[in-house]
Write a protein that holds these residues in place. Structure first.
Motif, PDB file in Angstrom:
ATOM      1  N   VAL A  25       0.851  -1.196   0.000  1.00 38.97           N
ATOM      2  CA  VAL A  25       0.000   0.000   0.000  1.00 38.97           C
ATOM      3  C   VAL A  25       0.882   1.240   0.000  1.00 38.97           C
ATOM      4  CG1 VAL A  25      -1.756   1.322   1.257  1.00 38.97           C
ATOM      5  CG2 VAL A  25      -1.867  -1.188   1.205  1.00 38.97           C
ATOM      6  N   THR A  27      -0.628   4.327  -1.210  1.00 43.12           N
ATOM      7  CA  THR A  27      -1.568   5.437  -1.179  1.00 43.12           C
ATOM      8  C   THR A  27      -1.647   5.995   0.243  1.00 43.12           C
ATOM      9  OG1 THR A  27      -2.870   4.362  -2.897  1.00 43.12           O
ATOM     10  CG2 THR A  27      -3.963   6.089  -1.619  1.00 43.12           C
ATOM     11  N   CYS A  29      -3.061   7.061   3.602  1.00 38.90           N
ATOM     12  CA  CYS A  29      -4.286   6.578   4.229  1.00 38.90           C
ATOM     13  C   CYS A  29      -4.337   6.968   5.699  1.00 38.90           C
ATOM     14  CB  CYS A  29      -4.441   5.073   4.062  1.00 38.90           C
ATOM     15  SG  CYS A  29      -3.040   4.110   4.593  1.00 38.90           S
ATOM     16  N   THR A  30      -5.548   6.947   6.204  1.00 40.83           N
ATOM     17  CA  THR A  30      -5.801   7.236   7.611  1.00 40.83           C
ATOM     18  C   THR A  30      -6.438   6.013   8.244  1.00 40.83           C
ATOM     19  OG1 THR A  30      -6.120   9.579   7.149  1.00 40.83           O
ATOM     20  CG2 THR A  30      -7.019   8.753   9.225  1.00 40.83           C
ATOM     21  N   ILE A  31      -5.853   5.579   9.343  1.00 39.12           N
ATOM     22  CA  ILE A  31      -6.413   4.488  10.125  1.00 39.12           C
ATOM     23  C   ILE A  31      -7.208   5.135  11.245  1.00 39.12           C
ATOM     24  CG2 ILE A  31      -5.903   2.529  11.632  1.00 39.12           C
ATOM     25  CD1 ILE A  31      -3.199   2.298  10.066  1.00 39.12           C
ATOM     26  N   GLU A  49      -0.089   0.594  10.826  1.00 38.04           N
ATOM     27  CA  GLU A  49       0.669   1.838  10.634  1.00 38.04           C
ATOM     28  C   GLU A  49       2.133   1.536  10.308  1.00 38.04           C
ATOM     29  OE1 GLU A  49       1.123   5.998  13.070  1.00 38.04           O
ATOM     30  OE2 GLU A  49       1.315   4.144  14.211  1.00 38.04           O
ATOM     31  N   VAL A  56       0.948   7.318   6.427  1.00 35.02           N
ATOM     32  CA  VAL A  56      -0.144   6.834   7.262  1.00 35.02           C
ATOM     33  C   VAL A  56      -0.375   7.797   8.415  1.00 35.02           C
ATOM     34  CG1 VAL A  56      -0.943   4.960   8.751  1.00 35.02           C
ATOM     35  CG2 VAL A  56       0.436   4.430   6.748  1.00 35.02           C
TER      36      VAL A  56
END
Length: 89
Positions: A25, A27, A29-31, A49, A56
Motif C-alpha cells: 500500500v 496510497t 491513508c488514515t487508520i 501503521e 499513514v
C-alpha cells in the motif's frame, strides 16, 4: 444488527487475512481506531501503521466498540472532515 449479520461478518473477518499486502500500500491513508475496541485492539492499528509503506495517519477516536459511526458519529465526522480537507467553520 440483524441476527444473521454477525455470523456472516465474523466469517468474512476471520477467514480472510490480507496482512501480506499492507507493505504494498503506497496510497496515503488514515487508520481510524476506537479507543476501546475489543474486536480490533489498538495493537492492530499500530501494526498496520508500521507495515503500510505509504504515508499513514493514525487517528484514535474516544469511543467504545467497533462501530464509531454508531457510538461516536460526531467524532468520526470530525476526523473525516480533517482527512478530506473540509473546513465547515
Amino acid at each position: 444488527m440483524r441476527g444473521e449479520v454477525p455470523l456472516s461478518l465474523a466469517k468474512t473477518v476471520f477467514c480472510n487475512d490480507y496482512r501480506d499486502i499492507l507493505e504494498k500500500v503506497e496510497t496515503p491513508c488514515t487508520i481510524i481506531q476506537s479507543s476501546s475496541d475489543i474486536v480490533v485492539p489498538y495493537s492492530v492499528a499500530l501494526y498496520m501503521e508500521k507495515k503500510i509503506k505509504g504515508k499513514v495517519t493514525l487517528e484514535v477516536i474516544d469511543a467504545i466498540g467497533h462501530f464509531p459511526q454508531l457510538t461516536a458519529p460526531l467524532q468520526l465526522v470530525d476526523v473525516l472532515k480533517g482527512v478530506l480537507g473540509f473546513d465547515l467553520s
